[in-house]
Write a protein that holds these residues in place. Structure first.
Motif, PDB file in Angstrom:
ATOM      1  N   GLN A 170       0.826  -1.203   0.000  1.00  0.00           N
ATOM      2  CA  GLN A 170       0.000   0.000   0.000  1.00  0.00           C
ATOM      3  C   GLN A 170       0.862   1.255   0.000  1.00  0.00           C
ATOM      4  OE1 GLN A 170      -2.417   0.275   3.497  1.00  0.00           O
ATOM      5  NE2 GLN A 170      -3.651   1.983   2.736  1.00  0.00           N
ATOM      6  N   THR A 171       1.916   1.273   0.814  1.00  0.00           N
ATOM      7  CA  THR A 171       2.798   2.438   0.885  1.00  0.00           C
ATOM      8  C   THR A 171       3.582   2.612  -0.418  1.00  0.00           C
ATOM      9  OG1 THR A 171       3.037   2.013   3.259  1.00  0.00           O
ATOM     10  CG2 THR A 171       4.569   3.559   2.256  1.00  0.00           C
ATOM     11  N   ALA A 172       4.049   1.518  -1.002  1.00  0.00           N
ATOM     12  CA  ALA A 172       4.801   1.614  -2.256  1.00  0.00           C
ATOM     13  C   ALA A 172       3.932   2.170  -3.369  1.00  0.00           C
ATOM     14  CB  ALA A 172       5.343   0.236  -2.639  1.00  0.00           C
ATOM     15  N   GLU A 173       2.674   1.766  -3.436  1.00  0.00           N
ATOM     16  CA  GLU A 173       1.778   2.301  -4.458  1.00  0.00           C
ATOM     17  C   GLU A 173       1.494   3.783  -4.225  1.00  0.00           C
ATOM     18  OE1 GLU A 173      -1.694  -0.100  -4.392  1.00  0.00           O
ATOM     19  OE2 GLU A 173      -0.654  -1.942  -4.998  1.00  0.00           O
ATOM     20  N   GLU A 174       1.343   4.176  -2.966  1.00  0.00           N
ATOM     21  CA  GLU A 174       1.072   5.579  -2.660  1.00  0.00           C
ATOM     22  C   GLU A 174       2.270   6.464  -2.998  1.00  0.00           C
ATOM     23  OE1 GLU A 174      -1.381   8.717  -1.009  1.00  0.00           O
ATOM     24  OE2 GLU A 174      -1.804   6.649  -1.612  1.00  0.00           O
ATOM     25  N   ALA A 175       3.483   5.970  -2.709  1.00  0.00           N
ATOM     26  CA  ALA A 175       4.692   6.767  -2.948  1.00  0.00           C
ATOM     27  C   ALA A 175       5.191   6.661  -4.382  1.00  0.00           C
ATOM     28  CB  ALA A 175       5.800   6.333  -1.995  1.00  0.00           C
ATOM     29  N   GLY A 176       4.717   5.682  -5.145  1.00  0.00           N
ATOM     30  CA  GLY A 176       5.156   5.530  -6.523  1.00  0.00           C
ATOM     31  C   GLY A 176       6.546   4.949  -6.663  1.00  0.00           C
ATOM     32  N   ILE A 177       6.908   4.002  -5.767  1.00  0.00           N
ATOM     33  CA  ILE A 177       8.228   3.372  -5.816  1.00  0.00           C
ATOM     34  C   ILE A 177       8.042   1.871  -5.656  1.00  0.00           C
ATOM     35  CG2 ILE A 177       9.418   5.396  -4.894  1.00  0.00           C
ATOM     36  CD1 ILE A 177       9.471   4.046  -2.185  1.00  0.00           C
ATOM     37  N   SER A 178       9.128   1.124  -5.787  1.00  0.00           N
ATOM     38  CA  SER A 178       9.072  -0.325  -5.633  1.00  0.00           C
ATOM     39  C   SER A 178       9.208  -0.708  -4.164  1.00  0.00           C
ATOM     40  CB  SER A 178      10.189  -0.987  -6.443  1.00  0.00           C
ATOM     41  OG  SER A 178      11.460  -0.620  -5.923  1.00  0.00           O
ATOM     42  N   HIS A 265      11.410   6.643 -11.348  1.00  0.00           N
ATOM     43  CA  HIS A 265      12.866   6.789 -11.424  1.00  0.00           C
ATOM     44  C   HIS A 265      13.329   7.052 -12.849  1.00  0.00           C
ATOM     45  CE1 HIS A 265      17.079   6.215 -10.468  1.00  0.00           C
ATOM     46  NE2 HIS A 265      17.163   5.264 -11.396  1.00  0.00           N
ATOM     47  N   HIS A 266      12.678   6.431 -13.831  1.00  0.00           N
ATOM     48  CA  HIS A 266      13.076   6.626 -15.222  1.00  0.00           C
ATOM     49  C   HIS A 266      12.322   7.783 -15.877  1.00  0.00           C
ATOM     50  CE1 HIS A 266      15.507   3.010 -15.228  1.00  0.00           C
ATOM     51  NE2 HIS A 266      14.502   2.352 -14.669  1.00  0.00           N
ATOM     52  N   GLY A 267      11.425   8.469 -15.124  1.00  0.00           N
ATOM     53  CA  GLY A 267      10.747   9.628 -15.649  1.00  0.00           C
ATOM     54  C   GLY A 267      11.446  10.905 -15.189  1.00  0.00           C
ATOM     55  N   LEU A 268      10.653  11.851 -14.736  1.00  0.00           N
ATOM     56  CA  LEU A 268      11.234  13.101 -14.244  1.00  0.00           C
ATOM     57  C   LEU A 268      11.963  12.911 -12.928  1.00  0.00           C
ATOM     58  CD1 LEU A 268       8.311  15.579 -15.040  1.00  0.00           C
ATOM     59  CD2 LEU A 268      10.439  15.279 -16.313  1.00  0.00           C
ATOM     60  N   GLY A 269      11.547  11.922 -12.122  1.00  0.00           N
ATOM     61  CA  GLY A 269      12.251  11.622 -10.887  1.00  0.00           C
ATOM     62  C   GLY A 269      11.833  12.488  -9.715  1.00  0.00           C
ATOM     63  N   SER A 270      12.430  12.199  -8.569  1.00  0.00           N
ATOM     64  CA  SER A 270      12.096  12.895  -7.331  1.00  0.00           C
ATOM     65  C   SER A 270      12.601  14.335  -7.316  1.00  0.00           C
ATOM     66  CB  SER A 270      12.672  12.138  -6.129  1.00  0.00           C
ATOM     67  OG  SER A 270      12.144  10.829  -6.056  1.00  0.00           O
ATOM     68  N   ALA A 271      13.675  14.616  -8.038  1.00  0.00           N
ATOM     69  CA  ALA A 271      14.190  15.989  -8.070  1.00  0.00           C
ATOM     70  C   ALA A 271      13.171  16.942  -8.676  1.00  0.00           C
ATOM     71  CB  ALA A 271      15.503  16.032  -8.853  1.00  0.00           C
ATOM     72  N   ALA A 272      12.452  16.499  -9.708  1.00  0.00           N
ATOM     73  CA  ALA A 272      11.413  17.339 -10.302  1.00  0.00           C
ATOM     74  C   ALA A 272      10.279  17.589  -9.307  1.00  0.00           C
ATOM     75  CB  ALA A 272      10.874  16.675 -11.566  1.00  0.00           C
ATOM     76  N   LEU A 273       9.960  16.583  -8.512  1.00  0.00           N
ATOM     77  CA  LEU A 273       8.941  16.779  -7.467  1.00  0.00           C
ATOM     78  C   LEU A 273       9.361  17.869  -6.493  1.00  0.00           C
ATOM     79  CD1 LEU A 273       7.815  13.142  -6.538  1.00  0.00           C
ATOM     80  CD2 LEU A 273       6.386  14.953  -7.476  1.00  0.00           C
ATOM     81  N   GLU A 355       4.693   9.164 -21.118  1.00  0.00           N
ATOM     82  CA  GLU A 355       4.908   8.472 -22.388  1.00  0.00           C
ATOM     83  C   GLU A 355       6.195   8.941 -23.051  1.00  0.00           C
ATOM     84  OE1 GLU A 355       2.534   7.674 -26.616  1.00  0.00           O
ATOM     85  OE2 GLU A 355       1.673   8.960 -25.053  1.00  0.00           O
ATOM     86  N   HIS A 356       6.495  10.226 -22.931  1.00  0.00           N
ATOM     87  CA  HIS A 356       7.720  10.765 -23.524  1.00  0.00           C
ATOM     88  C   HIS A 356       8.955  10.122 -22.896  1.00  0.00           C
ATOM     89  CE1 HIS A 356      10.472  13.738 -25.283  1.00  0.00           C
ATOM     90  NE2 HIS A 356      11.015  13.854 -24.080  1.00  0.00           N
ATOM     91  N   HIS A 357       8.913   9.821 -21.609  1.00  0.00           N
ATOM     92  CA  HIS A 357      10.064   9.238 -20.912  1.00  0.00           C
ATOM     93  C   HIS A 357       9.990   7.718 -20.843  1.00  0.00           C
ATOM     94  CE1 HIS A 357      11.823  13.039 -19.517  1.00  0.00           C
ATOM     95  NE2 HIS A 357      10.586  13.462 -19.375  1.00  0.00           N
ATOM     96  N   GLY A 358       8.999   7.110 -21.478  1.00  0.00           N
ATOM     97  CA  GLY A 358       8.890   5.654 -21.474  1.00  0.00           C
ATOM     98  C   GLY A 358       8.484   5.071 -20.148  1.00  0.00           C
ATOM     99  N   ALA A 359       7.739   5.826 -19.362  1.00  0.00           N
ATOM    100  CA  ALA A 359       7.336   5.356 -18.030  1.00  0.00           C
ATOM    101  C   ALA A 359       5.845   5.076 -17.937  1.00  0.00           C
ATOM    102  CB  ALA A 359       7.731   6.391 -16.971  1.00  0.00           C
ATOM    103  N   THR A 360       5.163   5.009 -19.054  1.00  0.00           N
ATOM    104  CA  THR A 360       3.718   4.784 -19.027  1.00  0.00           C
ATOM    105  C   THR A 360       3.407   3.370 -18.540  1.00  0.00           C
ATOM    106  OG1 THR A 360       3.423   6.303 -20.883  1.00  0.00           O
ATOM    107  CG2 THR A 360       1.613   4.798 -20.402  1.00  0.00           C
TER     108      THR A 360
END
Length: 471
Positions: A170-178, A265-273, A355-360
């Motif tokens: 549940q926490t991994a899905e909420e945070a968007g990580i593995s 991780h393969h998209g904009l990443g946490s730094a963009a957040l 989609e642009h970063h292949g993370a869809t």
């Protein structure tokens, strides 16, 4: 000491407040509740009372000797559990038990606070949110830990206090990580630095019990087992971090966006957040100011701003940077008057950015995998609850053949009733006290008989022997 604590010590748990979950457990169907054995339920109930009394004594500034006298005094009903241990196993065993309970109680009191009302609980969560938003989260691992901590803060706000329940999936899905990354930041950042404390490990269909701390132990976030040497003042080496000692972000925006595929991780990443949250909190910042408010290094800030600019999500005029009007929706914009440095192709939503970063589809695949894991785990629990035995494997003509071991509870298919119940041969109606497992064997589910399968087998053999003798 409060009057409720005194009543608990003198009279015991008269209202049954500490009996919740002590005498019952979830049945194999996942919906009904089955009773536990009387001795097991009473022991858990007594332990909860003892732990509550220890917390009251620790919060009042008492000592372990005072707690021991309160629990072992014969007239105090609240100490019946400790007194029973002393009578059954000896005085030394009871003192060891009280010492362990006291250690847990003092740790709990030192790391928690008293919440008098729901309003006070929300004030405590608001204070914690402010502390999280002003703490510098330096490095990729720390930024990932912030996402996990924000997910737990969401759960705590829904629960109405720092005490909440959440599973790893549940926490991994909420945070968007593995889950692998989740466990890493649990062990290296959040739990060691006092942000999170696991009070109880989840089991079965119940998630773990967590308590949010204030992060009082988190002074610096550095890589685990770093190979870099500290600076030498004698050589006048640089001793101050590149980012500021305090940050200023909007963690609510971070919590809303972190579960999207665009910020994997393969998209904009946490730094963009971090940069989007900092610019939403304080618009129109220079790069130097943004480095301090977001706790992102200078090189990563420039690199991330270029990626956000390519999607039209940020723009800069002169030396200051700002968010596009609909940047929080993932919709970019081009500003002719802005000095972007190159032509931009504004994004039309976070899905297009992903989609642009292949993370869809990363979040959807993660949820599907977690759903499959939950289903397999629940199936395993059901099989364990049905007391299934291992099958015998024999080799015949080069093939493995499963031969189930004989059991006395196998029944005829003619006795099956709809809904998995047992059909009474005499009346033809379903008997609610018995159910048929998925392997066609009989299970007793009444609360009056809590015997194990071995005990039922012995009773069956004894009854069969008596029948043969009588015959």
């Amino acid at each position: 000491m409060p009057s409720a604590a005194a009543d608990l010590i003198l009279l015991g748990d008269l209202t049954g407040r500490y009996a919740s979950g002590s005498y019952s457990r979830l049945a194999s169907d996942g919906r009904s509740v089955a009773l536990r054995a009387e001795r097991q339920g009473a022991a858990e109930h007594g332990h909860r009372i003892t732990a509550a009394i220890a917390c009251h004594v620790a919060r009042a500034g008492g000592t372990m000797e005072q707690l021991t006298r309160l629990l072992l005094y014969p007239e105090h009903e609240g100490g019946r559990h400790a007194q029973h241990i002393a009578l059954r196993s000896g005085q030394s065993r009871a003192l060891d038990y009280i010492r362990r309970v006291w250690a847990s109680a003092t740790e709990a009191v030192s790391t928690t606070m008293v919440l008098d009302s729901r309003h006070h609980a929300y004030e405590a969560l608001a204070t914690l949110r402010d502390r999280i938003e002003t703490t510098p989260w330096r490095g990729e691992r720390a930024r990932t830990a912030l996402r996990v901590l924000r997910a737990h803060l969401n759960f705590a706000e829904a629960a109405g206090g720092p005490l909440h329940h959440a599973s790893e999936r549940q926490t991994a899905e909420e945070a968007g990580i593995s889950r692998t990354t989740l466990r890493a930041v649990y062990d290296t950042v959040l739990k060691p630095h006092g942000w999170l404390r696991r009070l109880r490990v989840g089991h079965g269909r119940e998630g773990s019990t967590w308590y949010l701390g204030d992060g009082s132990g988190s002074a610096q976030f550095s890589r685990f087992r770093t190979t870099q040497y500290p600076p030498d003042p004698a050589l006048e080496e640089w001793t101050t971090p590149e980012t500021a000692t305090t940050a200023d972000i909007d963690s609510t925006i971070l919590g809303q966006l972190m579960g999207h595929d665009a910020f994997t991780h393969h998209g904009l990443g946490s730094a963009a957040l971090m940069l989007i949250s900092a610019l939403h909190q304080r618009p129109n910042q220079t790069v130097s100011e943004l480095i301090g408010t977001s706790s992102v290094s200078r090189a990563t800030t420039y690199r991330t701003l270029q990626r956000l600019t390519a999607h039209g999500l940020v723009h800069h005029t002169g030396e200051t940077w700002g968010l596009a009007p609909r940047a929080l929706e993932g919709t970019g914009n081009s500003y002719p008057e802005a000095d972007t440095g190159s032509a931009t192709a504004p994004a039309q939503g976070w899905d297009e950015v992903a989609e642009h970063h292949g993370a869809t589809g990363v979040a959807a695949r993660r949820k599907a995998r977690h759903a499959a894991e939950r289903a397999a785990y629940r199936e395993t629990l059901d099989r364990l609850a049905e007391h299934r035995s291992k099958a015998l494997v024999i080799i015949r003509d080069g093939r493995q053949v499963l031969v189930p071991t004989p059991r006395p509870d196998e029944i005829s298919s003619a006795w099956h009733a709809p809904g998995g119940c047992l059909r009474d041969p005499a009346t033809g109606r379903a008997d609610p006290d018995w159910r048929i497992a998925t392997d066609g064997r009989l299970i007793l589910i009444t609360h009056s008989d809590q015997r194990t399968y071995d005990e039922l087998t012995a009773a069956h053999a004894e009854a069969l022997s008596e029948w043969n003798s009588a015959a």
